[in-house]
Motif scaffolding. Structure first.
Motif, mmCIF file in Angstrom:
data_model
loop_
_atom_site.group_PDB
_atom_site.id
_atom_site.type_symbol
_atom_site.label_atom_id
_atom_site.label_comp_id
_atom_site.label_asym_id
_atom_site.label_seq_id
_atom_site.Cartn_x
_atom_site.Cartn_y
_atom_site.Cartn_z
ATOM 1 N N SER A 182 -46.162 44.319 86.941
ATOM 2 C CA SER A 182 -46.882 45.512 86.473
ATOM 3 C C SER A 182 -46.589 46.759 87.311
ATOM 4 O O SER A 182 -46.793 47.875 86.848
ATOM 5 C CB SER A 182 -48.380 45.242 86.429
ATOM 6 N N SER A 183 -46.104 46.594 88.531
ATOM 7 C CA SER A 183 -45.860 47.799 89.345
ATOM 8 C C SER A 183 -44.474 48.392 89.082
ATOM 9 O O SER A 183 -44.195 49.527 89.471
ATOM 10 C CB SER A 183 -46.037 47.490 90.844
ATOM 11 N N PHE A 226 -43.675 51.779 87.333
ATOM 12 C CA PHE A 226 -44.154 52.913 88.124
ATOM 13 C C PHE A 226 -43.194 53.245 89.267
ATOM 14 O O PHE A 226 -43.350 54.254 89.940
ATOM 15 C CB PHE A 226 -45.560 52.630 88.663
ATOM 16 N N ARG A 233 -45.682 51.919 81.033
ATOM 17 C CA ARG A 233 -46.839 52.386 81.809
ATOM 18 C C ARG A 233 -48.084 52.457 80.939
ATOM 19 O O ARG A 233 -49.182 52.086 81.379
ATOM 20 C CB ARG A 233 -46.555 53.775 82.399
ATOM 21 N N GLN A 234 -47.910 52.944 79.710
ATOM 22 C CA GLN A 234 -49.065 53.056 78.810
ATOM 23 C C GLN A 234 -49.667 51.676 78.561
ATOM 24 O O GLN A 234 -50.879 51.507 78.591
ATOM 25 C CB GLN A 234 -48.649 53.666 77.462
ATOM 26 N N THR A 243 -51.264 50.110 81.873
ATOM 27 C CA THR A 243 -52.535 50.715 82.252
ATOM 28 C C THR A 243 -53.667 50.183 81.382
ATOM 29 O O THR A 243 -54.784 49.978 81.853
ATOM 30 C CB THR A 243 -52.447 52.249 82.142
ATOM 31 N N LYS A 244 -53.345 49.922 80.118
ATOM 32 C CA LYS A 244 -54.395 49.398 79.222
ATOM 33 C C LYS A 244 -54.644 47.908 79.459
ATOM 34 O O LYS A 244 -55.768 47.447 79.397
ATOM 35 C CB LYS A 244 -53.970 49.608 77.767
ATOM 36 N N THR A 254 -53.553 45.670 82.077
ATOM 37 C CA THR A 254 -53.741 44.985 83.355
ATOM 38 C C THR A 254 -54.769 45.734 84.184
ATOM 39 O O THR A 254 -55.020 46.914 83.983
ATOM 40 C CB THR A 254 -52.440 44.884 84.165
ATOM 41 N N GLN A 311 -56.385 47.816 86.852
ATOM 42 C CA GLN A 311 -55.892 48.909 87.684
ATOM 43 C C GLN A 311 -56.753 49.031 88.935
ATOM 44 O O GLN A 311 -57.946 48.742 88.899
ATOM 45 C CB GLN A 311 -55.935 50.222 86.894
ATOM 46 N N LYS A 345 -57.423 54.364 91.662
ATOM 47 C CA LYS A 345 -56.521 54.951 90.679
ATOM 48 C C LYS A 345 -57.261 55.214 89.364
ATOM 49 O O LYS A 345 -57.138 56.281 88.763
ATOM 50 C CB LYS A 345 -55.347 53.993 90.445
ATOM 51 N N LYS A 346 -58.066 54.228 88.958
ATOM 52 C CA LYS A 346 -58.780 54.334 87.701
ATOM 53 C C LYS A 346 -59.736 55.534 87.728
ATOM 54 O O LYS A 346 -59.740 56.367 86.834
ATOM 55 C CB LYS A 346 -59.573 53.039 87.472
ATOM 56 N N MET A 364 -57.987 58.923 87.887
ATOM 57 C CA MET A 364 -57.396 59.311 86.605
ATOM 58 C C MET A 364 -58.459 59.924 85.692
ATOM 59 O O MET A 364 -58.217 60.935 85.030
ATOM 60 C CB MET A 364 -56.756 58.100 85.913
#
Lengths: 456, 194
Positions: A344-345, A348, A374-375, A378-379, A381, A383, A387-388, A391
């Protein structure tokens, strides 16, 4: 471990990072010099892209055509749904012939399937014969680059490894001497091998043959000496016709290292008298990727490594920081499709500068796909809390122009007036090992408005 | 057969709508280059050497000056019986060629854009030959040079095994420093027949 964590380990040795960065940029530069000499390079890329896109849109039929022709040629064809089946098939072939010693030329697929440990556990010796791959094999590491597997090692590390394993003399890392010694060591392995395993660069539906490219000649030394040749390919390696090789062989080496073509482009079509030739066609997640409209173009990849050489993140974080068989930008759009949580990283690990897409010989929109992953990530996994929250906060901030303007003013003032110790304090990750610019007095908005006033 | 049907069905279900196959128009790439000059330049770029000759009789003499004191030589050229020290008729396994010093091959196809030379098994008594030899010598007629890979593939017909060879074997896997002579030939010379 995530990409940032692994990258920070690589970044501990600043000198090495600088060398790595420059060495890869040099390869990118050689690529530029080479492709600028080709008239119609962009047309060639376009052709590469469209041939691959067409092939994928008719892949099942082409695979059947390939199989039919390969069988006619006396090549045995096997199908593997996943890594485990691939390894089992290869092991079975070796076992049938009582093969105990195997030489292998570069194949990212067998890395992906972890074939070496599987065979070693069953008492089979597997020797990687590409020099870079042999180096990382001796070091018990995975390759850090798909074309330059040992680019993360300096000559002194290789010197030490060879002294330990090949009993060479200390040579202050002399590449000439070390290469000569590797040649001797591997020559003996070639002569005594019971079977040779290779990857496949291109498989041709029309002829049932396949092409393997090397500079060292290791694939040929293996396959023409050993009585058994097993070639392992991901099914996306297929192209419809032999004439298409004209496009891909012109693109591949120039994009990879700047050479006009690899030293050896070997076309295998029928086995030698009395010898056996096998092809293992592998899915291992590829069919699933084919079903993702946003990401299926990642299957166009011809594994040249150009996107790695050009990537500002890859060059400064090293291939191992991606913790994936294929590192770099292309790996970062392939890997999440296999394991979204583990990788997942990776999407990024990019500035989205688009350089990867610019150099890609088959025009994969790598940076757009990174953005699209990324979209999804972010949905889907979890976060990190900070960061969450940040954002959400930034989202609110940017949604009201007046508020944005006010905070911008404070921010610019802070960057101008606060002491360095505060600006570079720990909570500000942007100030980590980096000096921030002095905040300008004017915002862009203000500058633009003034300019409009003046011109009126 | 293993997972054949499963894989094919999955692909059928997941593939996009059919897209057109583009046609290659080699004319787009044409630069009207001097083929001999460009070929020579590219062979040198990839680490080989080109020697112009005006008759096949010069071949063995020239090899003896370029590569003196070799013990194991083999050539597929006609009338080189004096040069050959081994006979393919007695070689049973490719492994026996391990000490081959010089191999001379004739090829009917070379590509100017990348200095590569096509060899296929119709002219190769054993596939291992061009890889296991220490020094590789090609004899090529100038008229067999084509400009690009596109034209090369137009000329290639059926074969069992074939290879484009561009220069001697090489590697840069240790700190990116180029070393000529990895697993294959240590040197490559091209004798270009006018």
């Amino acid at each position: 471990m995530s990409h940032p964590k692994l990258a920070s380990i690589f970044n501990k040795d600043e000198q090495k990072v600088n060398w790595h960065d420059k060495a890869l940029w040099f390869v990118r530069h050689k690529r530029d010099l080479s492709v600028h000499q080709v008239k119609g390079w962009e047309t060639l890329r376009e052709l590469g892209h469209n041939i691959k896109a067409h092939t994928l849109s008719n892949l099942d039929n082409y695979l059947v055509e390939f199989e039919t022709n390969a069988l006619k040629n006396g090549i045995q064809v096997h199908w593997a749904a996943n890594a485990k089946e691939h390894n089992t098939i290869v092991h079975q072939i070796l076992e049938e012939h009582g093969a105990k010693k195997v030489v292998k030329s570069k194949s990212m697929l067998t890395e992906e399937c972890h074939l070496n440990p599987y065979l070693e556990d069953r008492g089979i010796e597997v020797i990687d014969t590409d020099l870079g791959e042999r180096i990382v094999q001796l070091a018990k590491e995975p390759p850090s680059h798909i074309v330059l597997p040992a680019i993360h090692k300096n000559r002194h590390e290789v010197d030490k490894l060879f002294q330990e394993h090949l009993h060479t003399k200390p040579c202050d890392g002399d590449p000439q001497y070390l290469t000569q010694e590797a040649r001797k060591h591997l020559r003996e392995k070639f002569i005594n091998a019971d079977a040779a395993i290779t990857g496949v660069n291109f498989a041709i539906a029309e002829t049932g043959g396949f092409v393997v490219c090397t500079n060292e000649g290791n694939a040929d030394m293996g396959t023409h000496l050993a009585p058994i040749h097993i070639a392992c390919m991901g099914f996306e390696k297929l192209i419809p016709k032999q004439e298409h090789l004209g496009v891909f062989l012109r693109l591949l080496a120039r994009s990879a290292t700047g050479q006009p073509i690899t030293t050896y482009s070997s076309h295998f079509k029928r086995p030698m008298n009395g010898n056996k030739m096998h092809i293992v066609i592998v899915d291992n997640g590829r069919a699933e990727q084919l079903g993702r409209p946003d990401f299926r173009k990642s299957l166009h990849c011809i594994r040249c490594g150009a996107c790695m050489n050009t990537c500002p993140i890859y060059r400064r974080s090293g291939g191992h920081s991606y913790d994936a068989t294929i590192p770099g930008p292309i790996g970062s759009i392939l890997s999440p499709g296999k394991d979204l949580t583990k990788h997942s990283s990776l999407p990024f690990a990019s500035t989205l500068c688009g350089s990867c897409s610019d150099v890609c010989p088959v025009k994969i929109d790598i940076h757009s796909q990174l953005y699209k992953w990324r979209q999804i990530i972010t949905k889907e996994t979890k976060q990190p809390f900070v960061k969450k929250k940040s954002m959400v906060f930034m989202g609110k901030l940017f949604s009201k122009p007046k508020q944005f303007e006010r905070i911008g003013k404070i921010g610019r003032w802070a960057l101008r007036s606060l002491p360095q110790s505060m600006i570079n304090a720990k909570p500000n990750v942007w100030g980590k090992s980096r000096d921030l610019p002095k905040g300008p007095k004017q915002s862009f908005d203000e500058w633009y408005r003034n300019r409009m006033k003046k011109s009126q | 057969m293993g997972s054949r049907t499963d894989i094919l069905n999955k692909i059928k279900a997941n593939k996009p709508d059919k897209l057109a196959l583009p046609t290659i128009d080699p004319y787009i790439f044409n630069e009207d280059l001097d083929l001999v000059k460009e070929f020579t330049k590219k062979v040198e770029v990839v680490g080989g050497n080109v020697y112009p000759i005006s008759s096949l009789d010069e071949v063995t003499l020239k090899i003896n000056t370029l590569l003196p004191n070799t013990h194991s030589n083999f050539s597929t050229l006609e009338n080189t019986t004096g040069f050959n020290t081994i006979s393919m008729d007695v070689i049973k396994r490719p492994h026996e060629l391990e000490d081959l010093d010089v191999l001379v091959l004739q090829s009917g196809l070379a590509v100017s854009e990348n200095g590569s030379i096509w060899v296929e098994d119709s002219v190769l008594p054993m596939r291992i030959l061009p890889f296991i030899t220490k020094h590789l010598v090609f004899v090529i007629d100038e008229r067999s040079i084509v400009p690009y890979m596109h034209q090369a593939y137009e000329k290639i017909n059926d074969f069992n095994f074939g290879v484009f060879i561009s220069g001697p074997s090489k590697t840069a896997d240790i700190e990116q420093s180029l070393v000529i002579g990895a697993h294959g030939a240590l040197s490559l010379s091209v004798f270009l027949l006018k």
